[in-house]
Design a protein around this motif. Structure first.
Motif, mmCIF file in Angstrom:
data_model
loop_
_atom_site.group_PDB
_atom_site.id
_atom_site.type_symbol
_atom_site.label_atom_id
_atom_site.label_comp_id
_atom_site.label_asym_id
_atom_site.label_seq_id
_atom_site.Cartn_x
_atom_site.Cartn_y
_atom_site.Cartn_z
ATOM 1 N N ASP A 166 0.829 -1.186 0.000
ATOM 2 C CA ASP A 166 0.000 0.000 0.000
ATOM 3 C C ASP A 166 0.874 1.250 0.000
ATOM 4 O O ASP A 166 2.102 1.156 0.172
ATOM 5 C CB ASP A 166 -0.919 -0.012 1.227
ATOM 6 N N ASP A 168 -0.143 4.605 1.650
ATOM 7 C CA ASP A 168 -0.822 5.645 2.416
ATOM 8 C C ASP A 168 0.196 6.497 3.169
ATOM 9 O O ASP A 168 1.209 5.983 3.652
ATOM 10 C CB ASP A 168 -1.794 5.034 3.423
ATOM 11 N N GLN A 202 -4.576 8.454 1.177
ATOM 12 C CA GLN A 202 -4.580 7.033 0.867
ATOM 13 C C GLN A 202 -4.237 6.749 -0.586
ATOM 14 O O GLN A 202 -4.512 7.546 -1.482
ATOM 15 C CB GLN A 202 -5.953 6.436 1.200
ATOM 16 N N TYR A 230 1.735 5.896 6.648
ATOM 17 C CA TYR A 230 0.548 6.119 7.468
ATOM 18 C C TYR A 230 0.756 5.657 8.905
ATOM 19 O O TYR A 230 1.077 4.502 9.175
ATOM 20 C CB TYR A 230 -0.658 5.423 6.860
ATOM 21 N N ASN A 244 -9.476 -1.276 7.944
ATOM 22 C CA ASN A 244 -9.698 0.029 7.318
ATOM 23 C C ASN A 244 -10.276 1.034 8.299
ATOM 24 O O ASN A 244 -11.203 0.723 9.048
ATOM 25 C CB ASN A 244 -10.642 -0.103 6.124
ATOM 26 N N LEU A 248 -8.467 4.218 4.927
ATOM 27 C CA LEU A 248 -7.030 3.964 4.991
ATOM 28 C C LEU A 248 -6.780 2.518 5.394
ATOM 29 O O LEU A 248 -7.418 1.991 6.305
ATOM 30 C CB LEU A 248 -6.369 4.904 5.999
ATOM 31 N N ASP A 253 2.502 -0.265 4.345
ATOM 32 C CA ASP A 253 2.682 0.879 3.447
ATOM 33 C C ASP A 253 4.173 1.061 3.201
ATOM 34 O O ASP A 253 4.964 1.146 4.143
ATOM 35 C CB ASP A 253 2.107 2.157 4.063
#
Length: 293
Positions: A166, A168, A202, A230, A244, A248, A253
């Motif tokens: 990810d 974010d 995000q 994040y 979530n 997000l 991440d």
């Protein structure tokens, strides 16, 4: 004659307005391939910095440094310590924290990190896997309208085979006085010292040009900014791993900071200057017409 000049005035004004729309006073700092490091050769060390001269209006030099919540490494990891800032050509800046079991008494809590030379992809990115990492940017003067572009992962690229992967981000702006201190600081101490939450962003890799425009933070801008993978603690959200919260996805991440862009506080848009010039020219013409009857 008056009707002719009125027509000229409106043509000039409309032309200037059309130019004002795309005009920009942005300063851009590109960290994608090179910067001036505080270390040289193979002298990798935690607490290093990377400096880059910007391009554009009101140019300054931006200085980046890497940090992570690894100071105590007792299982809580709730205080900030220096990390290693790496520049990965074509992708940008990443971070390696100390808690890999080989540096500073690390307990081996973060697999594939711990030393700059032994970190393995994707742990060399700015990440929140096991330990939360962040990059501090000193932009040299107060800036507004910060934009953050990532160079890793790309829309078609995953994090070296890691799934889920990810992108974010959490961003903070400094509202305190003087230069900020991060060493040994907990989240509550950072907040008390003047670090203001600017926003969570995000899936940056899926955004246009992989760039996010920071809309929060102090209205008058800031000189110092934190860009982090994040971090629910820094953004005051309760986010267990891999669930979530407000869209997000927490954990896993991995990002590299390709470039930053921002506008120096108080620098007008070039189009605004053009409009002022047009108004001044027309005003001068009118005064001359009156003086000559």
């Amino acid at each position: 004659m008056r009707s002719t000049m009125k027509w000229v005035f409106w043509v000039l004004t409309l032309g200037a307005a059309s130019l004002a729309t795309p005009a920009s006073a942005l300063v851009t700092w590109n960290f994608s391939s090179a910067c001036t490091s505080s270390t040289s050769g193979d002298a990798f060390q935690f607490g290093n910095t990377c400096s880059e001269l910007g391009t554009g209006t009101g140019v300054t030099t931006a200085v980046a440094s890497a940090w992570a919540f690894t100071k105590d490494m007792s299982g809580t990891n709730n205080a900030v310590d220096t990390a290693f800032l790496g520049l990965y050509s074509g992708n940008g800046l990443g971070a390696t924290n100390k808690d890999g079991g080989t540096v500073d008494g690390g307990g081996g809590g973060d697999t594939n990190e711990g030393t700059p030379t032994s970190t393995m992809a994707p742990e060399h990115a700015l990440d929140n896997n096991d330990r939360y990492e962040l990059i501090l940017f000193d932009l040299g003067k107060t800036m507004t309208g910060l934009q953050v572009k990532i160079g890793y992962p790309t829309p078609s690229q995953q994090c070296n085979g890691v799934t889920p992967c990810d992108s974010d981000l959490t961003v903070l702006a400094y509202t305190g006085s003087g230069a900020p201190t991060l060493q040994n600081q907990t989240v509550s101490q950072l907040t008390s010292a003047g670090w203001a939450f600017a926003g969570n962003y995000q899936d940056v890799q899926s955004l246009s040009n992989e760039t996010v425009s920071i809309t929060g933070g102090p209205a008058n801008g800031a000189r110092y900014w934190i860009v982090a993978a994040y971090d629910p603690a820094l953004s005051n959200t309760n986010c267990p791993s891999n669930t979530n919260v407000t869209g997000l996805s927490c954990g896993d991440d991995y990002v590299k900071i390709f470039s930053l862009a921002a506008t120096p506080k108080g620098v007008p848009e070039p189009g605004t200057l053009l409009l002022l010039g047009v108004a001044g020219t027309v005003g001068l013409w009118r005064r001359r017409r009156i003086a000559h009857g």
